[in-house]
Scaffold this motif. Structure first.
Motif, mmCIF file in Angstrom:
data_model
loop_
_atom_site.group_PDB
_atom_site.id
_atom_site.type_symbol
_atom_site.label_atom_id
_atom_site.label_comp_id
_atom_site.label_asym_id
_atom_site.label_seq_id
_atom_site.Cartn_x
_atom_site.Cartn_y
_atom_site.Cartn_z
ATOM 1 N N UNK A 46 -5.589 -6.918 -5.142
ATOM 2 C CA UNK A 46 -6.528 -6.582 -5.012
ATOM 3 C C UNK A 46 -6.112 -4.851 -4.517
ATOM 4 N N UNK A 47 -5.914 -4.930 -3.067
ATOM 5 C CA UNK A 47 -5.967 -4.083 -2.378
ATOM 6 C C UNK A 47 -4.387 -3.691 -2.875
ATOM 7 N N UNK A 48 -3.083 -4.368 -2.909
ATOM 8 C CA UNK A 48 -1.760 -4.361 -2.654
ATOM 9 C C UNK A 48 -1.706 -3.616 -4.643
ATOM 10 N N UNK A 52 -0.547 0.205 -5.953
ATOM 11 C CA UNK A 52 0.695 -0.045 -5.945
ATOM 12 C C UNK A 52 0.265 1.564 -7.951
ATOM 13 N N UNK A 53 -0.993 0.965 -8.184
ATOM 14 C CA UNK A 53 -1.066 1.748 -9.093
ATOM 15 C C UNK A 53 -2.177 2.775 -9.581
ATOM 16 N N UNK A 54 -2.953 3.002 -8.136
ATOM 17 C CA UNK A 54 -4.082 4.441 -8.126
ATOM 18 C C UNK A 54 -5.123 4.125 -8.256
ATOM 19 N N UNK A 55 -5.127 2.333 -8.654
ATOM 20 C CA UNK A 55 -6.590 2.141 -9.714
ATOM 21 C C UNK A 55 -6.968 0.970 -9.062
#
Length: 98
Positions: A46-48, A52-55
């Motif tokens: 989830x953190x990665x 990447x997505x900013x969400x």
């Protein structure tokens, strides 16, 4: 993801498409990738993904107390609804300073 791609005999991009629910993956290929993910115990980080997505796909909840039955039931309902939609839940209790 590299291990999943190797086990399924596909590219990393194909694994990414499967993980992200892209319709641009052949159903047989999707099944092969999902089987490899299951076999290898792949879990999305989830953190990665958030980097990447900013969400973060996280809901923050602040309550005054968790000690009441009403708040506990409300928290459980929110947690269930968030999980059903793929969201994490962060709960913080606020106490008043006298």
């Amino acid at each position: 993801m590299v291990d999943v791609a190797a086990a399924a005999g596909v590219s990393g991009q194909t694994v990414s498409r499967v993980v992200n629910g892209s319709p641009r993956v052949d159903p047989a290929t999707r099944a092969r990738v999902e089987a490899a993910m299951e076999r290898l115990g792949y879990r999305m980080h989830r953190a990665a993904r958030a980097l990447r997505t900013g969400r973060t796909e996280t809901i923050g909840l602040m309550v005054s107390s968790l000690a009441t039955v009403g708040n506990s039931r409300m928290l459980q309902a929110i947690a269930d609804a968030a999980a059903a939609r793929g969201y994490a839940l962060t709960v913080v209790t606020a106490s008043s300073a006298d």
